[in-house]
Design a protein around this motif. Structure first.
Motif, PDB file in Angstrom:
ATOM      1  N   ARG A 158       3.225  27.365  -9.022  1.00  0.00           N
ATOM      2  CA  ARG A 158       3.620  28.738  -8.697  1.00  0.00           C
ATOM      3  C   ARG A 158       3.377  29.112  -7.233  1.00  0.00           C
ATOM      4  N   GLU A 159       2.457  28.417  -6.546  1.00  0.00           N
ATOM      5  CA  GLU A 159       2.207  28.734  -5.141  1.00  0.00           C
ATOM      6  C   GLU A 159       3.361  28.316  -4.231  1.00  0.00           C
ATOM      7  N   LEU A 160       4.308  27.553  -4.752  1.00  0.00           N
ATOM      8  CA  LEU A 160       5.440  27.131  -3.938  1.00  0.00           C
ATOM      9  C   LEU A 160       6.460  28.250  -3.750  1.00  0.00           C
ATOM     10  N   TYR A 161       6.399  29.295  -4.612  1.00  0.00           N
ATOM     11  CA  TYR A 161       7.483  30.272  -4.637  1.00  0.00           C
ATOM     12  C   TYR A 161       6.963  31.702  -4.568  1.00  0.00           C
ATOM     13  N   ASP A 162       7.494  32.438  -3.597  1.00  0.00           N
ATOM     14  CA  ASP A 162       7.186  33.856  -3.425  1.00  0.00           C
ATOM     15  C   ASP A 162       8.433  34.638  -3.825  1.00  0.00           C
ATOM     16  N   PHE A 163       8.422  35.168  -5.051  1.00  0.00           N
ATOM     17  CA  PHE A 163       9.604  35.841  -5.604  1.00  0.00           C
ATOM     18  C   PHE A 163       9.646  37.296  -5.141  1.00  0.00           C
ATOM     19  N   GLY A 164      10.795  37.695  -4.597  1.00  0.00           N
ATOM     20  CA  GLY A 164      10.956  39.054  -4.108  1.00  0.00           C
ATOM     21  C   GLY A 164      11.431  40.007  -5.188  1.00  0.00           C
ATOM     22  N   ASP A 165      11.346  41.302  -4.908  1.00  0.00           N
ATOM     23  CA  ASP A 165      11.794  42.316  -5.859  1.00  0.00           C
ATOM     24  C   ASP A 165      13.308  42.453  -5.906  1.00  0.00           C
ATOM     25  N   ASP A 166      14.019  41.733  -5.043  1.00  0.00           N
ATOM     26  CA  ASP A 166      15.488  41.791  -5.017  1.00  0.00           C
ATOM     27  C   ASP A 166      16.117  40.512  -5.573  1.00  0.00           C
ATOM     28  N   SER A 167      15.338  39.716  -6.283  1.00  0.00           N
ATOM     29  CA  SER A 167      15.793  38.460  -6.893  1.00  0.00           C
ATOM     30  C   SER A 167      16.104  37.368  -5.879  1.00  0.00           C
ATOM     31  N   THR A 168      15.620  37.533  -4.652  1.00  0.00           N
ATOM     32  CA  THR A 168      15.581  36.397  -3.736  1.00  0.00           C
ATOM     33  C   THR A 168      14.226  35.724  -3.911  1.00  0.00           C
ATOM     34  N   VAL A 169      14.083  34.536  -3.337  1.00  0.00           N
ATOM     35  CA  VAL A 169      12.805  33.836  -3.439  1.00  0.00           C
ATOM     36  C   VAL A 169      12.567  33.079  -2.149  1.00  0.00           C
ATOM     37  N   LYS A 170      11.335  33.118  -1.692  1.00  0.00           N
ATOM     38  CA  LYS A 170      10.933  32.386  -0.494  1.00  0.00           C
ATOM     39  C   LYS A 170      10.179  31.135  -0.940  1.00  0.00           C
ATOM     40  N   GLU A 171      10.714  29.989  -0.574  1.00  0.00           N
ATOM     41  CA  GLU A 171      10.081  28.718  -0.941  1.00  0.00           C
ATOM     42  C   GLU A 171       9.201  28.234   0.195  1.00  0.00           C
ATOM     43  N   MET A 172       7.953  27.930  -0.115  1.00  0.00           N
ATOM     44  CA  MET A 172       7.001  27.452   0.879  1.00  0.00           C
ATOM     45  C   MET A 172       7.147  25.942   1.014  1.00  0.00           C
ATOM     46  N   TRP A 173       8.079  25.546   1.843  1.00  0.00           N
ATOM     47  CA  TRP A 173       8.472  24.150   1.981  1.00  0.00           C
ATOM     48  C   TRP A 173       7.562  23.449   2.970  1.00  0.00           C
ATOM     49  N   VAL A 174       6.916  22.383   2.511  1.00  0.00           N
ATOM     50  CA  VAL A 174       6.047  21.579   3.376  1.00  0.00           C
ATOM     51  C   VAL A 174       6.843  20.377   3.870  1.00  0.00           C
ATOM     52  N   THR A 175       6.957  20.246   5.187  1.00  0.00           N
ATOM     53  CA  THR A 175       7.742  19.170   5.778  1.00  0.00           C
ATOM     54  C   THR A 175       6.842  18.257   6.599  1.00  0.00           C
ATOM     55  N   TYR A 176       7.397  17.174   7.071  1.00  0.00           N
ATOM     56  CA  TYR A 176       6.696  16.311   8.024  1.00  0.00           C
ATOM     57  C   TYR A 176       6.650  17.031   9.376  1.00  0.00           C
TER      58      TYR A 176
END
Length: 321
Positions: free
Chosen positions: A194-212
């Protein structure tokens, strides 16, 4: 020779009788343009071990290997892993949704209501078992995410967490990357992601993407459409879940609709553990009630008690973030 032929015939009949059959019944909406069921068989013992997708038509009986499947249709996803035992037949049903009378306009969007736990849990489920998002999606056509062909550009398949198992090799990295990768590396249930996803009140979602090499790129996903924009006289067919209708008119407000029922959102329904431990530990809150952002056993990045799954008084677990 005759006896041998009879033996082979009997073996064929027995094999056909014991074949596993998967079927999804329903009627596609006029603007649901891809119109195929997608099924992916995944291992229940090893994360990320899945077969190539199987595609078939609605109302078609499809012979499939026994196993555990994630199913989708037109960007809607069945809310649970579907287990098919040897010789078993399973039939699932789409829910037909018509436009609520309060939604008025010549073009109407229908999208997954990502403010609800049932839709959030689908993110955790697919990423946990597949190590990637379920559908190929793009936003170029409608501004929101809708299905795209294999020959077209995709928005979501780039989001992987391959960097997490190697994070320590990158030296000094962000604390956020350490936290997210700790969740990824140690997850034994879908809800652990669940820590990977920050769900907004407008049904968008911010994904916490870990890259190199250990950077965190918060990447905003637009809304998840389950149809191309349609008219008020049309309908969509979807798997059980929560959806919203929004007219493309200035000042219009979306209207939420639930499809199907019986899919619990409590802790027991958030996915089985790969190691057999499906319990949640209630821990003492640490600054949870004074923190502007917190997580519970059901959701991360909570900012209001009114958000589904965020009520601190009812939570078994509450941690500041």
């Amino acid at each position: 020779m005759k006896n041998l032929a009879i033996t082979f015939l009997l073996m064929f009949v027995a094999g056909a009788a014991s074949a596993q059959v998967l079927r999804v019944e329903g009627e596609r909406g006029k603007f649901q343009v891809f119109a195929k069921v997608k099924a992916v068989r995944c291992s229940a013992e090893e994360r990320g071990k899945c077969d190539a997708p199987i595609y078939f038509n609605l109302n078609e009986s499809k012979n499939v290997p026994a196993g555990n499947y994630i199913l989708g249709f037109e960007n809607s996803i069945y809310p649970e892993v579907v287990s098919i035992n040897p010789g078993e037949s399973r039939t699932l049903y789409l829910e037909k949704l018509t436009v609520p009378s309060s939604v008025k306009g010549t073009k109407i969007r229908v999208y997954r209501d990502l403010t609800t736990l049932v839709e959030q849990n689908k993110f955790y489920m697919t990423m946990f078992y597949m190590n990637r998002h379920f559908f190929r999606l793009d936003k170029d056509n409608f501004g929101d995410l809708y299905l795209t062909g294999s020959w077209e550009r995709d928005f979501v398949q780039r989001f992987s967490y391959d960097a997490c198992p190697r994070l320590t090799a990158f030296g000094d990295v962000m604390a956020t990357a350490k936290s997210i990768c700790a969740a990824w590396n140690s997850a034994t249930r879908p809800i652990d992601l669940r820590e990977l996803y920050d769900f907004g009140d407008d049904s968008t979602v911010k994904e916490m993407w870990v890259t190199y090499p250990g950077d965190v790129i918060p990447s905003l996903h637009p809304r998840y459409l389950v149809s191309a924009p349609m008219t008020s006289a049309d309908f969509v067919s979807v798997f059980p879940g929560s959806y919203r209708f929004l007219a493309e008119t200035k000042g219009a407000k979306s209207v939420g609709v639930k499809a199907g029922n019986g899919f619990a959102t409590e802790a027991a329904a958030l996915g089985k553990s790969l190691n057999g431990d499906n319990t949640l530990n209630s821990i003492e809150a640490v600054d949870c009630y004074s923190s502007p952002i917190w997580k519970t056993e059901q959701r991360a990045y909570c900012r209001k008690d009114s958000q589904e799954g965020c009520n601190r008084q009812q939570a078994q677990l509450c941690e500041a973030m």
